[in-house]
Scaffold this active site. Structure first.
Site, mmCIF file in Angstrom:
data_model
loop_
_atom_site.group_PDB
_atom_site.id
_atom_site.type_symbol
_atom_site.label_atom_id
_atom_site.label_comp_id
_atom_site.label_asym_id
_atom_site.label_seq_id
_atom_site.Cartn_x
_atom_site.Cartn_y
_atom_site.Cartn_z
ATOM 1 N N GLU A 125 0.804 -1.233 0.000
ATOM 2 C CA GLU A 125 0.000 0.000 0.000
ATOM 3 C C GLU A 125 0.836 1.282 0.000
ATOM 4 O O GLU A 125 0.788 2.062 0.970
ATOM 5 C CB GLU A 125 -0.957 -0.002 1.197
ATOM 6 C CG GLU A 125 -1.902 -1.207 1.213
ATOM 7 C CD GLU A 125 -2.990 -1.104 2.291
ATOM 8 O OE1 GLU A 125 -2.883 -0.232 3.168
ATOM 9 O OE2 GLU A 125 -3.957 -1.890 2.235
ATOM 10 N N GLU A 185 -5.200 -8.835 1.095
ATOM 11 C CA GLU A 185 -5.834 -8.533 2.379
ATOM 12 C C GLU A 185 -7.321 -8.315 2.141
ATOM 13 O O GLU A 185 -7.714 -7.626 1.189
ATOM 14 C CB GLU A 185 -5.297 -7.240 3.023
ATOM 15 C CG GLU A 185 -3.926 -7.330 3.621
ATOM 16 C CD GLU A 185 -3.508 -6.016 4.294
ATOM 17 O OE1 GLU A 185 -4.388 -5.249 4.739
ATOM 18 O OE2 GLU A 185 -2.293 -5.760 4.362
HETATM 19 C C1 FCB Z 1 -4.420 -2.259 5.640
HETATM 20 C C2 FCB Z 1 -3.037 -2.534 6.186
HETATM 21 C C3 FCB Z 1 -2.999 -3.574 7.267
HETATM 22 C C4 FCB Z 1 -4.172 -3.442 8.210
HETATM 23 C C5 FCB Z 1 -5.471 -3.345 7.458
HETATM 24 C C6 FCB Z 1 -6.683 -3.256 8.328
HETATM 25 O O1 FCB Z 1 -4.454 -1.014 5.052
HETATM 26 O O2 FCB Z 1 -2.189 -2.955 5.137
HETATM 27 O O3 FCB Z 1 -1.767 -3.474 7.925
HETATM 28 O O4 FCB Z 1 -3.971 -2.406 9.071
HETATM 29 O O5 FCB Z 1 -5.435 -2.246 6.595
#
Ligand code: FCB
Length: 449
Positions: free
Chosen positions: A166, A354
């Site tokens: 990110e 994620e």
């Molecule tokens: C993302 C992050 C991760 C976590 C999630 C909820 O943006 O990469 O570390 O905090 O959000």
């Protein structure tokens, strides 16, 4: 209704990151990271929480791997703490720090769990920040040197690599909005950081290929859904600016070798300095794109506030409400995001790196959490992922965020994203209902709608 199956070989896993779980912030020769500095300053983090101890994973690593094995996880995604292995960011290596990751990888492989390693999940060495951090062009070579060191130590066993997690969050929350470390408020630095993050990514891909390391390398973007709040032209234009800042700012240079024109006109004097040849390096072919998806937002024009003159409000699908983060739950937004990626990146392999949620967990007297809200969230998003696969998206894996409750950056330990509950007083791990459910999804490679 019958089970909907994922393609054969679909990669299942759960993810964490170093600063959020390891603790041991100053042990065994680890250097100071920007998150150590940032959390130790009062008022930066809710309740004054820090990652000093976190889930104490540094000391509980082998039990944590054993737990993953019990859950039947085929893959585990973790990040390396740069200041743990290079306390000053460059130069002298901290062998004890490297040994930790070495053993983690060995333990995972012994448990038949495929390690996926992220080089940069935000915990940047303070010494390099003091030398200018990501806005300094030298940061590109610092990162490549760090990557080489980690590859040399782990790439004989690790075959799945991510350069940055990110970069949008690193640059904008860290350098423009002051919400994350290093806590600066300067859009010019943020855009320069973006360029150097991307360039260091490209140079690391080059190193990976030229060094003959085996396996796959890619980058992870947070690609949230963004829809215009209304049909008003001003809202649609604001939505376009947000889309360009979160998606095109990365997809254009990574896949087409240029920065988005409309956005760059808008930001004017904040444009980064780019040298000849940079964009050729940034667009070196990668093996996969990692997509982090959590939410969808409704974007409207706002005359005050951010540089983009845009405001975002959570946008939930009917009946879903919001998560504890105040994020809108919108499974169809995941399908839409993946279809957009397909449109823009062709048939490139994609992993959902994620996806998950924080709801207020209520443990029973044994510490067990019947988190059916999380089960419903995950089920709906997996069905949305299947819809994308049916529509031709080359999606080959999914990592739930997160393996366990952990330090949620500026929000501290309040929001719990784990499949496994962590009792922060004792360090005890207790798999939640969602962990049981996820194990079953993995074992049947599919879900019951
Ligand atoms: C993302 C992050 C991760 C976590 C999630 C909820 O943006 O990469 O570390 O905090 O959000």
């Amino acid at each position: 209704m019958s089970t909907r199956h994922f393609p054969d070989g679909f990669l299942w896993g759960a993810a964490t990151s170093a600063y959020q779980i390891e603790g041991a912030w100053n042990e065994d020769g680890k250097g100071e990271g920007i998150w150590d500095r940032f959390t130790h300053r009062v008022y930066n983090i809710l309740e004054g929480d820090t990652g000093d101890v976190a889930c104490d994973h540094y000391h509980r690593m082998s039990q944590d791997v054993a737990l993953m094995k019990t859950l039947g996880l085929p893959s585990y995604s973790f990040s390396v703490s740069w200041p743990r292995v290079l306390p000053q960011g460059r130069g002298a290596v901290n062998e004890k720090g490297l040994d930790f990751y070495d053993q983690l990888v060995d333990n995972l492989l012994a448990a038949n769990i495929l390690p996926k390693v992220t080089l940069n999940h935000w915990d940047y060495p303070q010494a390099l920040q003091d030398a200018g951090g990501w806005p300094n062009r030298d940061s590109v070579d610092w990162f490549v040197e760090y990557a080489r060191m980690v590859f040399d130590r782990l790439a004989d066993r690790v075959t799945l690599w991510v350069t940055h997690n990110e970069p949008w969050v690193i640059a904008f929350l860290g350098y423009a909005l002051g919400i994350h470390a290093p806590g600066l408020c300067d859009y010019s630095q943020a855009y320069q950081a973006i360029h150097h993050l991307l360039l260091s990514h490209g140079k690391t891909v080059q190193l990976f290929r030229q060094g003959g390391y085996q396996g796959e390398i890619g980058i992870v973007l947070n690609l949230e859904g963004a829809l215009p709040a209304s049909q008003r032209e001003a809202d649609q234009a604001a939505r376009q600016r947000v889309y360009e800042e979160t998606a095109s700012l990365f997809l254009d240079p990574l896949f087409n070798g240029h920065y988005p024109g409309m956005l760059f006109d808008w930001i004017g004097g904040h444009q980064p300095r780019v040298q000849a040849g940079d964009l050729d390096l940034i667009k070196l072919p990668i093996d996969f794109l990692g997509v982090n998806y959590y939410r969808t937002e409704a974007i409207s024009h706002a005359t005050s506030g951010s540089l983009l003159k845009a405001e975002a409000a959570p946008l939930s699908a009917p009946g879903w409400g919001q998560t504890e983060m105040g994020w809108g739950v919108n499974p169809a937004g995941l399908t839409a995001t993946l279809l957009d990626v397909k449109e823009r990146c062709g048939n490139l392999k994609v992993y959902i790196t994620e996806n998950g949620c924080a709801f207020r967990d209520t443990p029973d007297e044994r510490g067990f959490v019947a988190d059916w809200g999380r089960v419903n969230f995950l089920r709906a998003h997996l069905l949305a992922a299947l819809d994308a696969i049916d529509a031709g998206v080359n999606l080959q894996g999914y990592y739930a965020w997160s393996l366990m409750d952990n330090f949620e950056w500026a929000k501290g330990y309040g929001p719990r994203f784990g499949l496994v509950r962590v009792d922060y007083d004792t360090g005890r791990r207790i798999p939640k209902q969602s962990a049981r459910w996820y194990s079953e999804v993995i074992s049947q490679n599919g879900i019951n709608p």
